[in-house]
Design a protein around this motif. Sequence first.
Motif, short mmCIF file in Angstrom:
data_model
loop_
_atom_site.label_atom_id
_atom_site.label_comp_id
_atom_site.label_asym_id
_atom_site.label_seq_id
_atom_site.Cartn_x
_atom_site.Cartn_y
_atom_site.Cartn_z
N THR A 26 42.04 68.40 49.96
CA THR A 26 43.54 67.28 50.02
C THR A 26 44.28 67.43 51.09
O THR A 26 44.38 68.66 51.80
CB THR A 26 44.32 68.19 48.71
N GLY A 27 44.50 66.46 51.92
CA GLY A 27 45.51 66.30 52.86
C GLY A 27 44.77 66.40 54.07
O GLY A 27 45.45 66.19 55.23
N ASN A 48 42.02 65.46 57.35
CA ASN A 48 41.15 64.36 57.96
C ASN A 48 39.59 64.86 58.07
O ASN A 48 39.57 65.88 58.00
CB ASN A 48 42.04 63.91 59.34
N SER A 105 36.55 60.20 39.45
CA SER A 105 37.35 60.74 40.45
C SER A 105 37.94 62.07 40.13
O SER A 105 38.51 61.98 39.04
CB SER A 105 38.33 59.92 41.17
N ILE A 159 40.20 63.29 42.55
CA ILE A 159 41.24 63.35 43.26
C ILE A 159 41.84 61.92 43.33
O ILE A 159 42.00 61.14 44.43
CB ILE A 159 40.83 63.42 44.73
N GLN A 187 38.89 68.38 45.77
CA GLN A 187 40.15 68.93 45.95
C GLN A 187 40.50 70.04 46.75
O GLN A 187 41.35 70.12 47.27
CB GLN A 187 40.49 69.55 44.30
N ASN A 199 45.03 60.91 43.36
CA ASN A 199 45.93 60.68 44.16
C ASN A 199 45.57 59.99 45.37
O ASN A 199 46.28 59.42 46.03
CB ASN A 199 46.92 61.72 44.36
N GLU A 200 44.28 60.55 45.83
CA GLU A 200 43.83 60.01 47.23
C GLU A 200 42.95 58.78 46.98
O GLU A 200 42.94 57.84 47.79
CB GLU A 200 43.15 61.04 48.01
N HIS A 201 41.81 58.98 45.96
CA HIS A 201 41.04 57.95 45.83
C HIS A 201 40.75 57.73 44.39
O HIS A 201 40.12 58.73 43.83
CB HIS A 201 39.47 58.26 46.63
N SER A 202 41.28 56.82 43.76
CA SER A 202 41.15 56.55 42.34
C SER A 202 39.81 56.26 41.98
O SER A 202 38.85 55.83 42.98
CB SER A 202 42.05 55.45 41.92
#
Length: 277
Positions: free
Chosen positions: A225-226, A228, A25, A27, A222, A29-32
Amino acid sequence: MKTVNFFGSEVTRLIIGDNPFCGHSYIENEHSGNEMMDFYTAGKVVETLFRAEEYGINAYMALADGFIIRCLRQYRNEGGKMKIMFQSYPPVELETNLHQMMSVDPIAIYHQGGTFDLLFEEGRFDMISKRLALIKSAGVAAGFGTHVPEVIKKAEEEGWEADFYMACLYNARRTQRGMQSGFITGKPKQLVFYPEDPPFMYEAVRAAKKPCIVFKIFAGGQIFTGMNDEEKKPIIKKVFEDVYTHIKPIDLACIGVFQKYSDQLKSNVGICDGVLG
């Protein structure tokens, strides 16, 4: 999907990669990576490969570790027909790894990028030549991965014995130069990809006479990020437009997908089909 002749095989211009399958991963912080590994059991990997096949993708770029090779054997035993390409697995000695890869009849193999870039940085060109020759001796299309445009340029200038290049759009060596791949060290890392990088790799890819497969086209996720899913769609379309505008007609793009929350494969293939026409 649109296809191109890749060393005697008709291959879709979009192929599936496997970083999420292996818990790689970018990302965290979103999906480990742990979340990805927990989701992608062997059964889920095989299910996703069949789903990719159903949507029209006909090739898979696989990491040649023991888990993925066993998944591929299951996929083949259950009737899977996608063409297999491999990234070598650095913790296993290359000659041994080649025997493992050939057990599932791949059409192409490339030398893993981070370890290849380190050889380049250290000026170990004899070793580069030996490793490319070893892959070619397996009787499949042989390539190398790189994150650095200058590596492709030098390979073209000097006529290295690679058949194709696996080209990362983002220069991961920018902050890793002189450092061994995390595949070898086992050190966790959270790379940051810089938006100004792709034009430099696109330049090298377009100038190369040999086929290229571009990867990390979404900067390892990346760029989303943030966002939907609905917010992502125009960004995905723009990236595919940029990719296929800036690479050659003989080149491919490779994407990974995390299917836990939505059918990323269906969305990406639909958008890509619209772009390619």
